[in-house]
Design a protein around this motif. Structure first.
Motif, PDB file in Angstrom:
ATOM      1  N   GLY A 128       0.920  -1.430  -0.155  1.00 32.18           N
ATOM      2  CA  GLY A 128       0.109  -0.020   0.254  1.00 32.18           C
ATOM      3  C   GLY A 128       0.769   0.791   0.600  1.00 32.18           C
ATOM      4  O   GLY A 128       0.438   2.415  -0.468  1.00 32.18           O
ATOM      5  N   LYS A 129       2.025   1.340   0.840  1.00 28.79           N
ATOM      6  CA  LYS A 129       2.731   2.343   0.698  1.00 28.79           C
ATOM      7  C   LYS A 129       3.603   2.442  -0.485  1.00 28.79           C
ATOM      8  O   LYS A 129       3.866   3.542  -0.927  1.00 28.79           O
ATOM      9  N   ARG A 130       3.660   1.723  -1.514  1.00 29.14           N
ATOM     10  CA  ARG A 130       4.679   1.708  -2.402  1.00 29.14           C
ATOM     11  C   ARG A 130       3.264   1.994  -3.861  1.00 29.14           C
ATOM     12  O   ARG A 130       3.836   1.842  -4.904  1.00 29.14           O
ATOM     13  N   ALA A 131       2.175   1.777  -3.832  1.00 26.58           N
ATOM     14  CA  ALA A 131       1.008   1.763  -4.727  1.00 26.58           C
ATOM     15  C   ALA A 131       0.948   2.866  -4.995  1.00 26.58           C
ATOM     16  O   ALA A 131       1.246   3.847  -4.317  1.00 26.58           O
ATOM     17  N   ASP A 132       0.425   3.643  -6.176  1.00 30.53           N
ATOM     18  CA  ASP A 132       0.114   4.560  -6.972  1.00 30.53           C
ATOM     19  C   ASP A 132      -1.339   4.000  -7.722  1.00 30.53           C
ATOM     20  O   ASP A 132      -0.805   3.468  -8.702  1.00 30.53           O
ATOM     21  N   ILE A 133      -2.168   4.665  -6.811  1.00 33.86           N
ATOM     22  CA  ILE A 133      -3.576   4.149  -7.342  1.00 33.86           C
ATOM     23  C   ILE A 133      -4.549   5.629  -7.964  1.00 33.86           C
ATOM     24  O   ILE A 133      -4.079   6.174  -7.832  1.00 33.86           O
ATOM     25  N   GLY A 134      -4.823   5.056  -9.946  1.00 35.59           N
ATOM     26  CA  GLY A 134      -5.674   5.989 -10.269  1.00 35.59           C
ATOM     27  C   GLY A 134      -7.340   5.517 -10.778  1.00 35.59           C
ATOM     28  O   GLY A 134      -7.493   4.527 -11.042  1.00 35.59           O
ATOM     29  N   VAL A 135      -7.661   6.212 -10.597  1.00 38.97           N
ATOM     30  CA  VAL A 135      -9.552   5.800 -10.581  1.00 38.97           C
ATOM     31  C   VAL A 135     -10.250   6.459 -12.141  1.00 38.97           C
ATOM     32  O   VAL A 135      -9.651   7.554 -11.563  1.00 38.97           O
ATOM     33  N   ALA A 136     -10.895   6.675 -12.955  1.00 31.04           N
ATOM     34  CA  ALA A 136     -11.444   7.030 -13.502  1.00 31.04           C
ATOM     35  C   ALA A 136     -12.460   5.565 -14.170  1.00 31.04           C
ATOM     36  O   ALA A 136     -12.502   4.715 -14.119  1.00 31.04           O
TER      37      ALA A 136
END
Length: 176
Positions: A128-136
């Motif tokens: 979770g600390k290393r994740a980059d999450i994008g939602v569209a």
């Protein structure tokens, strides 16, 4: 198989299979002469037998430990490569889980920030600390969540394993 004792033209006694030629080095009817104990004939030539005694044991002592120490770095490298492969597979699996959770939450709510938080909450802390999450997506037909996770390295000084990219698409809920 039938065996018979023979005495060849040289006077040496040995044994053969009936109808077969005499095989060197195998005796049953008499003992081998003492001179033949030091060298044994083989198909490719003469094989020398190492001298028995206290000098041979002293000379070979510790050779297995030296061979093991020479092979140990290769064993450690293979073990670390296996651990690195496992970390990469785990990061990819966790990225897929985060993408599905973020897309599912994004399809049900109108806030994209809540979907990203749900994606981070669905995975372990270090991912979770290393994740980059994008939602569209919504208010359209579908919502797409893209997750990028960097793969950690177990090799000191090497951090070139790159990131893992996963995405998930879900249909938007009708109430949105």
């Amino acid at each position: 198989m039938t065996h018979a004792c023979t005495s060849g033209p040289t006077g040496r006694r040995g044994w053969t299979r009936l109808g077969a030629r005499r095989e060197a080095g195998r005796t049953r009817c008499g003992a081998r002469p003492a001179a033949r104990l030091a060298a044994r004939p083989t198909r490719s030539g003469t094989r020398r037998v190492a001298a028995a005694g206290p000098f041979r044991a002293r000379r070979d002592r510790g050779s297995a430990a030296v061979e093991y120490l020479g092979f140990l770095p290769l064993l450690l490298l293979v073990a670390l490569a296996g651990v690195q492969l496992g970390l990469a597979a785990y990061a990819a699996q966790q990225a897929g889980t985060a993408a599905r959770a973020a897309a599912r939450t994004g399809a049900q709510t109108e806030r994209a920030g809540g979907a990203a938080q749900a994606g981070k909450a669905a995975v372990s802390d270090w991912v979770g600390k290393r994740a980059d999450i994008g939602v569209a997506g919504c208010p359209g037909d579908t919502v797409t969540a893209s997750v990028t996770v960097s793969i950690p390295s177990v090799f000191p000084g090497i951090d070139h394993f790159g990131p893992v990219h996963k995405s998930a698409t879900m249909p938007c809920d009708e109430s949105n």
